[in-house]
Design a protein around this motif. Structure first.
Motif, PDB file in Angstrom:
ATOM      1  N   ARG A   2     -64.450 -28.867  70.204  1.00 42.44           N
ATOM      2  CA  ARG A   2     -65.801 -28.640  69.704  1.00 42.44           C
ATOM      3  C   ARG A   2     -66.084 -29.648  68.603  1.00 42.44           C
ATOM      4  NH1 ARG A   2     -67.006 -22.629  68.395  1.00 42.44           N
ATOM      5  NH2 ARG A   2     -68.982 -23.663  68.027  1.00 42.44           N
ATOM      6  N   LYS A   4     -69.366 -31.484  66.060  1.00 41.65           N
ATOM      7  CA  LYS A   4     -70.661 -31.223  65.454  1.00 41.65           C
ATOM      8  C   LYS A   4     -71.322 -32.556  65.114  1.00 41.65           C
ATOM      9  CE  LYS A   4     -72.612 -28.576  61.630  1.00 41.65           C
ATOM     10  NZ  LYS A   4     -72.250 -27.748  60.470  1.00 41.65           N
ATOM     11  N   CYS A   5     -72.571 -32.692  65.509  1.00 44.38           N
ATOM     12  CA  CYS A   5     -73.327 -33.909  65.233  1.00 44.38           C
ATOM     13  C   CYS A   5     -73.574 -34.007  63.722  1.00 44.38           C
ATOM     14  CB  CYS A   5     -74.638 -33.891  66.003  1.00 44.38           C
ATOM     15  SG  CYS A   5     -75.677 -35.328  65.697  1.00 44.38           S
ATOM     16  N   ASP A   9     -76.665 -31.403  63.378  1.00 39.59           N
ATOM     17  CA  ASP A   9     -75.773 -30.242  63.274  1.00 39.59           C
ATOM     18  C   ASP A   9     -75.674 -29.423  64.559  1.00 39.59           C
ATOM     19  OD1 ASP A   9     -75.140 -30.893  60.681  1.00 39.59           O
ATOM     20  OD2 ASP A   9     -76.762 -29.688  59.844  1.00 39.59           O
ATOM     21  N   VAL A  10     -75.848 -30.058  65.706  1.00 35.84           N
ATOM     22  CA  VAL A  10     -75.680 -29.384  66.995  1.00 35.84           C
ATOM     23  C   VAL A  10     -74.191 -29.381  67.333  1.00 35.84           C
ATOM     24  CG1 VAL A  10     -76.123 -29.572  69.464  1.00 35.84           C
ATOM     25  CG2 VAL A  10     -77.943 -30.003  67.843  1.00 35.84           C
ATOM     26  N   VAL A  11     -73.679 -28.226  67.737  1.00 34.11           N
ATOM     27  CA  VAL A  11     -72.279 -28.111  68.106  1.00 34.11           C
ATOM     28  C   VAL A  11     -72.164 -28.244  69.618  1.00 34.11           C
ATOM     29  CG1 VAL A  11     -70.259 -26.617  68.089  1.00 34.11           C
ATOM     30  CG2 VAL A  11     -71.803 -26.639  66.127  1.00 34.11           C
ATOM     31  N   GLU A  12     -71.347 -29.191  70.056  1.00 32.01           N
ATOM     32  CA  GLU A  12     -71.121 -29.420  71.479  1.00 32.01           C
ATOM     33  C   GLU A  12     -69.630 -29.383  71.742  1.00 32.01           C
ATOM     34  OE1 GLU A  12     -72.818 -33.169  72.476  1.00 32.01           O
ATOM     35  OE2 GLU A  12     -74.880 -32.463  72.237  1.00 32.01           O
ATOM     36  N   CYS A  34     -74.464 -36.828  68.558  1.00 35.88           N
ATOM     37  CA  CYS A  34     -74.858 -36.395  69.902  1.00 35.88           C
ATOM     38  C   CYS A  34     -75.679 -37.495  70.580  1.00 35.88           C
ATOM     39  CB  CYS A  34     -75.624 -35.086  69.856  1.00 35.88           C
ATOM     40  SG  CYS A  34     -77.210 -35.179  69.038  1.00 35.88           S
TER      41      CYS A  34
END
Length: 67
Positions: A2, A4-5, A9-12, A34
């Motif tokens: 996992r 985080k950008c 702050d998008v978690v991918e 991202c």
């Protein structure tokens, strides 16, 4: 893995075997961005280059008189 950008702050989640995942794991100074943020920055950079007000900061080589 996992990630985080750093911008939005998008978690991918990305595959653990990808070279990017290994780079992020082994060198914590590298950050993840991202794809949407990276595309946005690329587009705006191209727009700024076309205006003529964009200067790329490249390090200047120092000449040594003794060599």
């Amino acid at each position: 893995m996992r990630v985080k950008c750093v911008i939005c702050d998008v978690v991918e989640s990305i595959d653990n075997q990808l070279p990017l995942a290994k780079k992020l794991r082994n060198r914590p100074i590298h950050t993840y961005m991202c794809q949407s943020c990276q595309d946005r920055i690329t587009e705006r950079t191209i727009e700024r280059k076309q205006t003529g007000n964009f200067k790329e900061h490249t390090p200047q080589e120092e000449t040594d008189d003794y060599i």
